[in-house]
Write a protein that holds these residues in place. Structure first.
Motif, PDB file in Angstrom:
ATOM      1  N   SER A 149       0.726  -1.127  -0.016  1.00  0.00           N
ATOM      2  CA  SER A 149      -0.142  -0.008   0.061  1.00  0.00           C
ATOM      3  C   SER A 149       0.884   1.193   0.090  1.00  0.00           C
ATOM      4  O   SER A 149       0.549   2.319  -0.763  1.00  0.00           O
ATOM      5  CB  SER A 149      -0.859   0.120   1.296  1.00  0.00           C
ATOM      6  N   LEU A 150       1.866   1.279   0.795  1.00  0.00           N
ATOM      7  CA  LEU A 150       2.836   2.435   0.900  1.00  0.00           C
ATOM      8  C   LEU A 150       3.403   2.507  -0.480  1.00  0.00           C
ATOM      9  O   LEU A 150       3.743   3.769  -0.974  1.00  0.00           O
ATOM     10  CB  LEU A 150       3.958   2.163   2.017  1.00  0.00           C
ATOM     11  N   ALA A 188       2.087   1.774  -3.148  1.00  0.00           N
ATOM     12  CA  ALA A 188       1.242   2.189  -4.198  1.00  0.00           C
ATOM     13  C   ALA A 188       1.169   3.926  -4.280  1.00  0.00           C
ATOM     14  O   ALA A 188       0.908   4.494  -5.065  1.00  0.00           O
ATOM     15  CB  ALA A 188      -0.196   1.488  -4.198  1.00  0.00           C
ATOM     16  N   VAL A 189       1.014   4.237  -2.923  1.00  0.00           N
ATOM     17  CA  VAL A 189       0.816   5.761  -2.571  1.00  0.00           C
ATOM     18  C   VAL A 189       1.929   6.415  -3.293  1.00  0.00           C
ATOM     19  O   VAL A 189       1.949   7.555  -3.937  1.00  0.00           O
ATOM     20  CB  VAL A 189       0.492   5.912  -0.981  1.00  0.00           C
ATOM     21  N   THR A 190       3.195   5.964  -3.128  1.00  0.00           N
ATOM     22  CA  THR A 190       4.411   6.570  -3.455  1.00  0.00           C
ATOM     23  C   THR A 190       4.476   6.551  -4.794  1.00  0.00           C
ATOM     24  O   THR A 190       4.686   7.643  -5.449  1.00  0.00           O
ATOM     25  CB  THR A 190       5.875   5.873  -2.917  1.00  0.00           C
ATOM     26  N   ALA A 214       1.829   6.667  -6.984  1.00  0.00           N
ATOM     27  CA  ALA A 214       0.643   7.341  -7.443  1.00  0.00           C
ATOM     28  C   ALA A 214       0.634   8.604  -7.041  1.00  0.00           C
ATOM     29  O   ALA A 214       0.373   9.682  -7.946  1.00  0.00           O
ATOM     30  CB  ALA A 214      -0.389   6.753  -7.084  1.00  0.00           C
ATOM     31  N   ALA A 215       1.208   9.054  -5.806  1.00  0.00           N
ATOM     32  CA  ALA A 215       0.838  10.463  -5.317  1.00  0.00           C
ATOM     33  C   ALA A 215       2.383  11.012  -4.831  1.00  0.00           C
ATOM     34  O   ALA A 215       2.611  12.234  -4.742  1.00  0.00           O
ATOM     35  CB  ALA A 215       0.212  10.416  -4.131  1.00  0.00           C
ATOM     36  N   ARG A 252       3.826  12.537  -0.306  1.00  0.00           N
ATOM     37  CA  ARG A 252       2.351  12.202   0.211  1.00  0.00           C
ATOM     38  C   ARG A 252       2.454  10.948   0.987  1.00  0.00           C
ATOM     39  O   ARG A 252       1.802  10.745   2.010  1.00  0.00           O
ATOM     40  CB  ARG A 252       1.640  11.902  -0.982  1.00  0.00           C
ATOM     41  N   ALA A 253       3.229   9.819   0.614  1.00  0.00           N
ATOM     42  CA  ALA A 253       3.478   8.863   1.413  1.00  0.00           C
ATOM     43  C   ALA A 253       4.059   9.091   2.857  1.00  0.00           C
ATOM     44  O   ALA A 253       3.854   8.430   3.679  1.00  0.00           O
ATOM     45  CB  ALA A 253       4.534   7.925   0.643  1.00  0.00           C
ATOM     46  N   LEU A 256       1.390  10.580   4.935  1.00  0.00           N
ATOM     47  CA  LEU A 256       0.517   9.444   5.387  1.00  0.00           C
ATOM     48  C   LEU A 256       1.145   8.632   6.713  1.00  0.00           C
ATOM     49  O   LEU A 256       0.671   8.303   7.546  1.00  0.00           O
ATOM     50  CB  LEU A 256       0.080   8.691   4.203  1.00  0.00           C
TER      51      LEU A 256
END
Length: 889
Positions: free
Chosen positions: A29-30, A32-34, A36-37, A41-42, A45
């Motif tokens: 999940s981390l 994926a955030v990194t 995508a955003a 952003r990672a 969060l």
């Protein structure tokens, strides 16, 4: 290619993972955030998750650094409890008068500092108006450690309050006439105002921690309720580089001293330039304090920055603030807006877009003046959070501009610490900025005028009403001295009678005396034994089970020596302060206890015992702080002397502490030889420091670890012991025409002199009287006072001259100290004078070997005495050569 960092082992590799699949899902999940955003952003969060976990009570290690923003957002600030407009007017008058006082003093070249208070004004004013408790309310009030260079602002406030006159302001740094103001917080020079000397940087923060700790000590021992006392230490960011500034941070956190707040004025400048030119001192300090366990509050930005942070939807502004070094940020405060747009906002496209939304006026306000430390509401919020926080001390990192409101010629300039005055035109500009009603005609004589709205003005009434509500004026020093009753004579008599055939070192004699005095019904509980982790060295372990070692937690473990008689006992109401390996901490303890009679109206009797080599040499600056603060008590240099501590060597061999101690006017220095001398000195010290006519002095005693038989006290020697000299043993003349001389010894050297007396009589037919010099320092002090009396036309003969008057022959003095120590009285001795001492570096050896090396053993004393007589023609010179050969020299 696999990231090599992932292969690095961590503490998590040692813990079993009961659900690897779930762990992998979190990692994915981390990732994926990194992707995508972006990494920012990672990171956001992750930090939000940590914050949520902390709020939920999940135990996790805390981050040591947070973003370069205020800890308390504007939306979370409490309601301001006061009239901000009125407080702004008061602060303006104080800013003006502080600058005027220093500028007017520049006519006489006496110096002064303007820029420090200019940056910190609201940090002080907010405290005085809302938080700092005075001494006229319940309890002892708060203890304020005020930054030394900010003293003009404190004087300016006292002037507005009517506590200081205009004439005194004009005598800033001109004290000799008796109506001046000292440069910095000096209680000895202005004892009704200042409580704590702080300008020797680093000592203020160290002392503040131990003061807060001593407040708890008094409460836990049921001596005084100090629950309403809060310790405030005002410090500079550059000052935090002093090792003493951060030496006790862990102690403060470990003992949960939530009665303590550090306020660090982060104007990013030290005396010559930036504190951290290529780095960020605020972030560095935050990491240090968080790592030590403190509650950290950052008050960096004023309200003008709120708009910028709201527009920062990408986090670019936060990232830029975190990466700009302090020296560059200082430069922004001195350059035009175009420069800021190019060099700050031009660093990345997102910032450049943000800057397009900002007017030049908004950018100028943010970068030139809008700092958290310059806004009363921000400071108030930080102080309120600090006093309400429980379980840990708090540090407030308040960002300011050094020289704020003094004009572009001062603000953020590297040289502003050394700039001592403003021009008339600069003062007129300051007047307009502060909105003060000072007409041009007030400058007619070419001097900047002092300003005052009037004793009955709304500003002064408001100021005085706020202080009345908080318990009276501050800072203020109050002394309600209550003389302590004399201890029972029994403790002293035990040493008067000597030790018989039993040998006892004078270190042990002192400890035995204090142990007995601590049993006294009236004063015993007021003794505060202080030792830096060498109690067993000095034979103090017998105090452990009876007095207890102070610990706010008590004893939460079973000591390894519990089955022994003298086991290691800690207690919440313990009397001993055993500080660990920190002479600086022990000395800070001593200062807090030694001045409790003024701080809390509770007289305590501290004695601080240490390896003598690691006292004055290591913490001499604190001894001056003690003198300035008018402290009282007994400082004891144990295992003293350059030849008496066997085998330890150069860095343990003290032959000079009495020389250093003699430079301190408040220190009464004694080098007793016998146990009964210690008893007489301590008894007289209790009278002088704690009797009806108490003096603001402290005692320095040197005691030795060499066991010797302690004789009983001869009759009629008390006066000589206190004054510094008396004849201990008169020689018996072998014949009417036998050569005679006088041997003077101090401390353990008395035994060499006594043995030399025997050798001279038995081997050479020379008669010697032996004198005990209990205090070279007091003999010199008395002689200097006699010289001063002569200048006033008073006839007065020094005591040392009187004591030795008529004594036949020359005088030979010997001690375990440098010759400069006994030589300090030579000019007032009428007889021919010579001395022996231990000049040079110490060395590892037996006592006998070391004394022969320095030429102070009994045989060396005898040879030196014969040489002195030979120079006078009283014996043949051949006798001296014969003696050297006889004694193997």
């Amino acid at each position: 290619m696999t990231d090599p960092v992932a292969k690095l082992p961590s503490e998590l590799d040692q813990l079993p993972d009961r659900d690897p699949e779930e762990t992998a899902e979190w990692a994915a999940s981390l990732d994926a955030v990194t992707k995508a955003a972006g990494p920012h952003r990672a990171a956001y969060l992750m930090r939000r998750s940590l914050q949520h976990a902390e709020g939920a009570g999940i135990a996790l290690p805390k981050l040591l650094e947070t973003d370069y923003v205020n800890t308390i957002p504007t939306s979370a600030e409490p309601a301001f409890d006061g009239d901000l407009e009125m407080e702004s007017k008061i602060t303006a008058w104080n800013r003006w008068n502080a600058a005027a006082m220093v500028t007017r003093g520049a006519r006489y070249g006496v110096g002064g500092h303007i820029a420090t208070f200019a940056s910190a004004a609201w940090l002080y004013e907010t405290g005085f108006n809302h938080f700092f408790r005075g001494k006229e309310g319940d309890g002892s009030g708060d203890q304020l450690y005020i930054q030394g260079h900010a003293s003009p602002g404190i004087y300016a406030r006292a002037f507005l309050d009517g506590r200081i006159s205009e004439q005194q302001l004009d005598n800033f740094r001109q004290e000799s006439g008796g109506n001046g103001l000292p440069s910095y917080p000096h209680p000895r020079r202005l004892p009704w105002l200042w409580e704590f000397p702080t300008v020797s940087m680093g000592l203020g923060p160290l002392s503040a921690i131990y003061q807060a700790r001593f407040n708890r000590y008094l409460a836990n021992r049921n001596i005084k309720d100090t629950s309403n006392s809060h310790v405030w230490a005002f410090l500079g960011d550059g000052e935090m580089d002093e090792p003493e500034s951060t030496a006790a941070l862990a102690l403060a956190a470990r003992e949960q001293l939530d009665n303590l707040t550090f306020v660090i004025n982060c104007n990013l400048q030290r005396l010559d330039g930036p504190v951290r030119a290529n780095f960020r001192v605020v972030q560095e300090l935050e990491g240090a304090f968080r790592g030590a366990g403190w509650n950290v509050i950052k008050t960096l930005w004023g309200n003008a920055w709120d708009e910028l942070f709201q527009l920062d939807t990408t986090g670019a502004l936060i990232r830029r603030l975190r990466e700009v070094p302090d020296a560059q940020f200082q430069t922004y405060a001195t350059r035009d807006v175009a420069y800021i747009r190019e060099h700050f906002f031009g660093a990345e496209p997102a910032l450049a877009e943000l800057a397009k939304l900002l007017s030049d006026a908004k950018i100028a306000e943010c970068f030139y003046s809008s700092r958290g430390g310059h806004e009363a509401r921000k400071v108030y919020a930080a102080y309120r959070a600090a006093v309400e926080h429980k379980g840990a001390p708090t540090v407030i990192l308040a960002q300011t501009v050094k020289g704020y409101t003094l004009g572009k010629g001062f603000e953020s300039k590297n040289a502003n610490h050394q700039m001592k005055k403003l021009s008339i035109d600069e003062f007129k500009g300051m007047r307009e900025l502060l909105g003060l009603p000072i007409p041009d005609s007030a400058f007619a004589d070419g001097l900047v005028p002092y300003g005052h709205p009037g004793a009955d003005s709304p500003e002064v009434r408001y100021l005085q009403e706020r202080r009345a509500a908080l318990g009276g004026p501050a800072p203020a020093r109050r002394v309600h001295a209550v003389a302590l009753p004399e201890p029972e004579e029994r403790a002293f008599k035990a040493l008067y009678k000597g030790s018989g055939k039993q040998e006892m070192a004078t270190t042990m004699a002192f400890v035995r005396l204090v142990k007995d005095l601590m049993r006294d019904k009236e004063t015993g509980r007021r003794w505060v034994p202080i030792v830096p982790d060498e109690a067993r060295t000095f034979g103090m372990e017998s105090l452990f089970p009876s007095a207890g070692i102070y610990s706010p937690l008590g004893q939460t473990y079973e000591p390894v020596d519990r089955d022994q008689l003298m086991y290691y006992k800690e207690a919440k109401d313990g009397q001993i302060l055993n500080e660990g390996i920190t002479e600086a901490g022990a000395m800070a303890d001593f200062i807090a206890a030694a001045t409790s009679y003024a701080t809390h109206g509770e007289t305590m009797i501290p004695f601080y015992i240490f390896y003598s080599m690691f006292g004055w040499q290591r913490t001499g600056d604190q001894m001056w702080q003690l003198a300035d603060q008018l402290g009282k008590g007994f400082i004891v240099g144990a295992t003293a002397g350059r030849t008496t501590l066997t085998g330890e060597g150069l860095q343990h061999a003290d032959g000079h502490s009495h020389l250093i101690a003699s430079t301190n006017p408040a220190s009464l220095n004694y080098d007793p030889a016998f146990a009964y001398e210690i008893a007489v000195i301590v008894k007289d010290g209790l009278r002088r420091m704690y009797g009806p006519e108490a003096e603001n002095v402290f005692y320095y005693l040197t005691v030795y670890n060499e066991p010797k038989q302690q004789p009983a006290m001869p009759e009629g020697v008390e006066e000589g012991i206190v004054k510094g000299l008396y004849r201990f043993k008169e020689g018996t003349p072998a014949s009417a025409d036998a050569p005679r001389l006088q041997l003077i010894g101090s401390g353990t050297a008395i035994h060499w002199a006594l043995r030399a007396q025997e050798l001279l009589a038995a081997d050479w037919g020379v008669t010697a009287d032996v004198w005990s010099a209990t205090s070279w320092g007091e003999l010199r002090r008395d002689a200097l006072e006699s010289d001063e009396a002569l200048l006033r036309g008073e006839e007065r003969v020094p005591y040392v001259t009187q004591a030795l008057s008529g004594a036949p022959g020359p005088v030979l003095a010997v001690s375990d100290w440098m010759r400069a120590v006994p030589d300090s009285i030579s000019q007032w001795v009428e007889q021919d004078w010579s001395s022996l001492g231990t000049d040079g570096f110490g060395l590892s050896d037996t006592r006998e070997g070391a004394r022969r090396h320095f030429g102070v053993d009994a045989e060396s004393v005898a040879v030196a005495a014969l040489a002195q007589l030979a120079r006078r023609g009283e014996i043949p010179a051949s006798k001296v050569k014969e003696a050297r050969e006889k004694y193997g020299m």
